[in-house]
Design an enzyme around this catalytic site. Sequence first.
Site, PDB file in Angstrom:
ATOM      1  N   LYS A 145     109.803  77.708 -36.507  1.00 36.10           N
ATOM      2  CA  LYS A 145     110.595  77.411 -35.317  1.00 36.10           C
ATOM      3  C   LYS A 145     111.982  76.874 -35.674  1.00 36.10           C
ATOM      4  O   LYS A 145     112.921  77.017 -34.899  1.00 36.10           O
ATOM      5  CB  LYS A 145     109.859  76.404 -34.436  1.00 36.10           C
ATOM      6  CG  LYS A 145     108.598  76.966 -33.786  1.00 36.10           C
ATOM      7  CD  LYS A 145     107.966  75.950 -32.845  1.00 36.10           C
ATOM      8  CE  LYS A 145     106.733  76.544 -32.165  1.00 36.10           C
ATOM      9  NZ  LYS A 145     106.094  75.586 -31.223  1.00 36.10           N
ATOM     10  N   CYS A 171     126.168  93.672 -25.281  1.00 36.74           N
ATOM     11  CA  CYS A 171     126.208  95.135 -25.176  1.00 36.74           C
ATOM     12  C   CYS A 171     127.298  95.569 -24.201  1.00 36.74           C
ATOM     13  O   CYS A 171     128.023  96.541 -24.448  1.00 36.74           O
ATOM     14  CB  CYS A 171     124.845  95.678 -24.746  1.00 36.74           C
ATOM     15  SG  CYS A 171     124.211  94.998 -23.201  1.00 36.74           S
TER      16      CYS A 171
END
Length: 294
Positions: A63, A135
């Site tokens: 983590k 994107c």
Amino acid sequence: IVFRAAQERSDIEIVAINDLLDAEYMAYMLKYDSTHGRFNGSVEVKDGHLVVNGQTIRVTAEKDPANLKWNEVGVDVVAEATGIFLTDETARKHIAAGAKKVVLTGPSKDDTPMFVMGVNLKSYAGQEIVSNASCTTNCLAPLAKVINDKFGIVEALMTTVHATTATQKTVDGPFHKDWRGGRGASQNIIPSSTGAAKAVGKVIPELNGKLTGMAFRVPTPNVSVVDLTARLEKPASYKEVCAAIKEAAEGELKGVLGYTEDDVVSTDFNGEKLTSVFDAKAGIALNDNFVKLV
């Protein structure tokens, strides 16, 4: 997607993956993809690690990136794709763990330098941690650069008709930050915000404050559309605008920006390697100073 793209390049070797998924499930998700189809290669798990096309890839489930020991497997670049460690401070844990560079696969949440291929990559000065933007920004920025360089943009609005994302709900559910975003993704066209236009101002400073935008989330699994509506400084016919974009797509922005006059639809671009493709037939002009580009 990063992994699949890397498998097609001889100059990139994936040596390690850190994910909270177990290796068996990771292998399954690599093999089968509802949007991009089955993986073209062999995938298996051995001793808790992935073996892809005969190459063993270390799998960890840490983590805290500081515990990843990237130096043990000779990592040069980390693709930070969790969407969690999006500041220089948190991403720098990868450097502390032995990586040489970190690329954030989304916009940073601080002033980490942002680079878009074909737009401002020449200004890269060896920074250890960079953002590859979103994107939508990668689609919008190359087009905006061509138009601004050739004709000048006085002001512009951007709308992205955006495919469904993993954060959306399959049916109505609580989403306290964005009530509309909590509505069923497959049932609705959902107005939403986007930071893509603002990000363009970071990679093209001349456009800072001249461009803003919004998004519509629509029920399609992949491929999004950017609609750039701009007021031009220098008058130009729509034909002249298209010619300038085509010239850039075949020249300085080859491999980044595409140009098409075919009667295409969104699914025709599933798996497209170019970051932006201009659709000449989809755009319109009101006059020689006001155009809509798709």
